[in-house]
Motif scaffolding. Sequence first.
Motif, mmCIF file in Angstrom:
data_model
loop_
_atom_site.group_PDB
_atom_site.id
_atom_site.type_symbol
_atom_site.label_atom_id
_atom_site.label_comp_id
_atom_site.label_asym_id
_atom_site.label_seq_id
_atom_site.Cartn_x
_atom_site.Cartn_y
_atom_site.Cartn_z
ATOM 1 N N ARG A 156 -9.995 -5.944 -4.388
ATOM 2 C CA ARG A 156 -10.027 -5.668 -2.953
ATOM 3 C C ARG A 156 -9.506 -6.844 -2.143
ATOM 4 O O ARG A 156 -8.651 -6.665 -1.262
ATOM 5 C CB ARG A 156 -11.466 -5.336 -2.525
ATOM 6 N N VAL A 157 -9.982 -8.042 -2.437
ATOM 7 C CA VAL A 157 -9.568 -9.195 -1.634
ATOM 8 C C VAL A 157 -8.098 -9.543 -1.878
ATOM 9 O O VAL A 157 -7.405 -10.012 -0.966
ATOM 10 C CB VAL A 157 -10.469 -10.420 -1.910
ATOM 11 N N THR A 158 -7.615 -9.305 -3.105
ATOM 12 C CA THR A 158 -6.193 -9.528 -3.362
ATOM 13 C C THR A 158 -5.348 -8.591 -2.506
ATOM 14 O O THR A 158 -4.332 -9.005 -1.927
ATOM 15 C CB THR A 158 -5.874 -9.297 -4.849
ATOM 16 N N SER A 159 -5.767 -7.329 -2.410
ATOM 17 C CA SER A 159 -5.056 -6.365 -1.584
ATOM 18 C C SER A 159 -5.056 -6.798 -0.126
ATOM 19 O O SER A 159 -4.023 -6.739 0.558
ATOM 20 C CB SER A 159 -5.708 -4.989 -1.722
ATOM 21 N N TYR A 160 -6.215 -7.252 0.367
ATOM 22 C CA TYR A 160 -6.296 -7.691 1.763
ATOM 23 C C TYR A 160 -5.369 -8.870 2.028
ATOM 24 O O TYR A 160 -4.617 -8.885 3.001
ATOM 25 C CB TYR A 160 -7.736 -8.088 2.108
ATOM 26 N N CYS A 161 -5.454 -9.881 1.165
ATOM 27 C CA CYS A 161 -4.710 -11.124 1.408
ATOM 28 C C CYS A 161 -3.205 -10.918 1.322
ATOM 29 O O CYS A 161 -2.447 -11.517 2.091
ATOM 30 C CB CYS A 161 -5.163 -12.207 0.417
ATOM 31 N N ARG A 162 -2.765 -10.069 0.402
ATOM 32 C CA ARG A 162 -1.328 -9.821 0.291
ATOM 33 C C ARG A 162 -0.844 -8.895 1.403
ATOM 34 O O ARG A 162 0.255 -9.064 1.935
ATOM 35 C CB ARG A 162 -0.999 -9.239 -1.081
ATOM 36 N N SER A 163 -1.645 -7.910 1.753
ATOM 37 C CA SER A 163 -1.238 -6.964 2.790
ATOM 38 C C SER A 163 -1.097 -7.652 4.141
ATOM 39 O O SER A 163 -0.159 -7.364 4.896
ATOM 40 C CB SER A 163 -2.250 -5.817 2.892
ATOM 41 N N ILE A 164 -2.005 -8.559 4.442
ATOM 42 C CA ILE A 164 -1.975 -9.206 5.760
ATOM 43 C C ILE A 164 -0.729 -10.060 5.916
ATOM 44 O O ILE A 164 -0.176 -10.169 7.016
ATOM 45 C CB ILE A 164 -3.258 -10.041 5.997
ATOM 46 N N THR A 165 -0.243 -10.671 4.835
ATOM 47 C CA THR A 165 0.970 -11.470 4.946
ATOM 48 C C THR A 165 2.192 -10.584 5.176
ATOM 49 O O THR A 165 3.092 -10.956 5.947
ATOM 50 C CB THR A 165 1.178 -12.321 3.679
ATOM 51 N N LEU A 166 2.224 -9.408 4.536
ATOM 52 C CA LEU A 166 3.327 -8.473 4.776
ATOM 53 C C LEU A 166 3.297 -7.953 6.203
ATOM 54 O O LEU A 166 4.344 -7.840 6.861
ATOM 55 C CB LEU A 166 3.260 -7.309 3.789
ATOM 56 N N VAL A 167 2.105 -7.637 6.696
ATOM 57 C CA VAL A 167 1.975 -7.177 8.082
ATOM 58 C C VAL A 167 2.440 -8.266 9.040
ATOM 59 O O VAL A 167 3.190 -8.003 9.993
ATOM 60 C CB VAL A 167 0.513 -6.783 8.380
ATOM 61 N N ALA A 168 2.005 -9.495 8.807
ATOM 62 C CA ALA A 168 2.369 -10.598 9.694
ATOM 63 C C ALA A 168 3.875 -10.848 9.685
ATOM 64 O O ALA A 168 4.482 -11.083 10.742
ATOM 65 C CB ALA A 168 1.627 -11.867 9.276
ATOM 66 N N ALA A 169 4.486 -10.811 8.497
ATOM 67 C CA ALA A 169 5.933 -11.026 8.405
ATOM 68 C C ALA A 169 6.692 -9.935 9.154
ATOM 69 O O ALA A 169 7.683 -10.221 9.850
ATOM 70 C CB ALA A 169 6.361 -11.071 6.944
ATOM 71 N N THR A 170 6.227 -8.690 9.038
ATOM 72 C CA THR A 170 6.883 -7.588 9.741
ATOM 73 C C THR A 170 6.710 -7.721 11.251
ATOM 74 O O THR A 170 7.673 -7.579 12.015
ATOM 75 C CB THR A 170 6.311 -6.241 9.264
ATOM 76 N N VAL A 171 5.491 -8.003 11.686
ATOM 77 C CA VAL A 171 5.224 -8.160 13.124
ATOM 78 C C VAL A 171 6.037 -9.322 13.691
ATOM 79 O O VAL A 171 6.612 -9.219 14.791
ATOM 80 C CB VAL A 171 3.715 -8.390 13.363
ATOM 81 N N ALA A 172 6.103 -10.424 12.956
ATOM 82 C CA ALA A 172 6.855 -11.587 13.432
ATOM 83 C C ALA A 172 8.338 -11.254 13.588
ATOM 84 O O ALA A 172 8.970 -11.628 14.595
ATOM 85 C CB ALA A 172 6.669 -12.748 12.460
ATOM 86 N N ALA A 173 8.917 -10.568 12.596
ATOM 87 C CA ALA A 173 10.339 -10.228 12.666
ATOM 88 C C ALA A 173 10.628 -9.287 13.825
ATOM 89 O O ALA A 173 11.611 -9.467 14.563
ATOM 90 C CB ALA A 173 10.789 -9.610 11.343
ATOM 91 N N VAL A 174 9.768 -8.263 14.007
ATOM 92 C CA VAL A 174 9.951 -7.320 15.113
ATOM 93 C C VAL A 174 9.784 -8.034 16.450
ATOM 94 O O VAL A 174 10.589 -7.844 17.384
ATOM 95 C CB VAL A 174 8.956 -6.152 14.989
ATOM 96 N N LEU A 175 8.747 -8.864 16.564
ATOM 97 C CA LEU A 175 8.512 -9.597 17.806
ATOM 98 C C LEU A 175 9.690 -10.501 18.137
ATOM 99 O O LEU A 175 10.152 -10.543 19.291
ATOM 100 C CB LEU A 175 7.232 -10.420 17.681
#
Length: 511
Positions: A156-175
Amino acid sequence: MGSIILLTNFLLSFAAETMDCWKQEKSNTWIFPTLILCLYGFFYMMKPSEPFLTPYLTGPDKNLTIDEVTNQIFPVWTYSYLALLFPVFLITDYARYKPVLLLQGISFIITWLLLLFAHGVLAMQMVEFFYGMATATEVAYYAYIYSVVSPDHYQRVTSYCRSITLVAATVAAVLGQLLVSLADVSYFHLNAITLASVSLAFLCSFFLPMPQKSMFFHRKDVSPTPPAPHKAVASAGPDGPSSCQEDKGSLSAERGPTPEAQADNAKPQNHALRVLVQLSKDLRDCYSSRKLLYWSLWWALATAGFNQVLNYIQVLWDFRAPSHSSAVYNGAVEAIATFLSSVTSFVVQYMRVNWDLFGELALGIFSAIDAGSLFLMHFTTNIWACYAGYLIFKACYMLLITITTFQIAVNLSMERYALMFGFNNFVALVIQTILTVVVVDSKGLGLNIVTQFLIYASYFAVIAGIFLIRSVCMLVSSKCKRKTARSCKEHLNHAEHESKEQVATGYATRL
């Protein structure tokens, strides 16, 4: 600045609430460090200026030439990363992760302070050095959580930690793309936003609890009994020895130091030496498995090429469509690439394939697609074709690296997987450094960016050839074995049938 203040207030209030929750829920001690680490991962990946680094360096802010950026500045990151990766890997475990996370935060802050206020080739080389340090310390982010939560929560925590970095990278690129295209925000101010984000990540790291154990140097004592069920791994395959899959060699390491060894505090050097010797034995055992060896070979070769392409793709884009005279869509492309990579990585779990038989065929086919996309980027002069080739290239690599990591991890304990993960990346970095010295560096060939991508395409074509040839040999061998086995079975059935007939004939004769 208003958004930065809001983010700061959110962080402080969120940290206070999660601290209270953590104190109240003693049975859920994994929640607090996971939340803080996810916050850290979000802010350190929230870098909207990254897709626009090359336009920023070659623009009026820094006024550097493409050749200076390509042949003198960017290679420093590779050299710094290589020099720091192995010592940082050991120090991360020895220092128990949190100090290295703090070091990563400091490295990011120094990187963007220099990017904002320093000028000249030497200053930008220092930027690349500190960014290499930040990249080398990234291992602490993914390893930290396993030292503060129980194995029941690993998935569970591996999924959270990896998912949040993908979300952040996507949000940063779009922003970043929206701010550049719609709000006409300068690259300088994008870097200022990134500096604020990595500074928030640095503040988050102070709230992380200090782990009491680590994977190698600070194991917790356990009784001298067999490893727990979650440490069990798959049995040996037909082409690999059982020593690696069953992790017999790491049994003593799983159990940790004996009480006598713990009491011997006068010889910490001996303990560190024993750990290093055990690590070397584990590596030897794991790479003695032919299956793991070939998957690791692809990992090292492909990752070296992938990182090289990522390091210089913006230079190619800027060459095809100069940023001073064309609209720049780097952020949008990176956002789409991250999304496609997430999708391809996600669908792997639903693929029902015999990877032992067809895995290397998949490596060969998709490596060939990667080579084709790089050839496209070399020969085309259209920026949109370059963008499309990059999207295909990154999606295919992410699909294959997900399959590869799964195939390696399923046969190993966590400790041995972490060891192979670090060593494979180290080998990849050595290969990437050789590519950089020979192809990119001004002291080597110093090739222009278009010719470089011809080299990278040919490199992936060689990788594809290696694994396609091996996969064909494996399939032919497997078919021959099945044919031989079927022939033997038919022969045995025929012999058994004749034997029964002889018995029946003899019985009838006696009657």
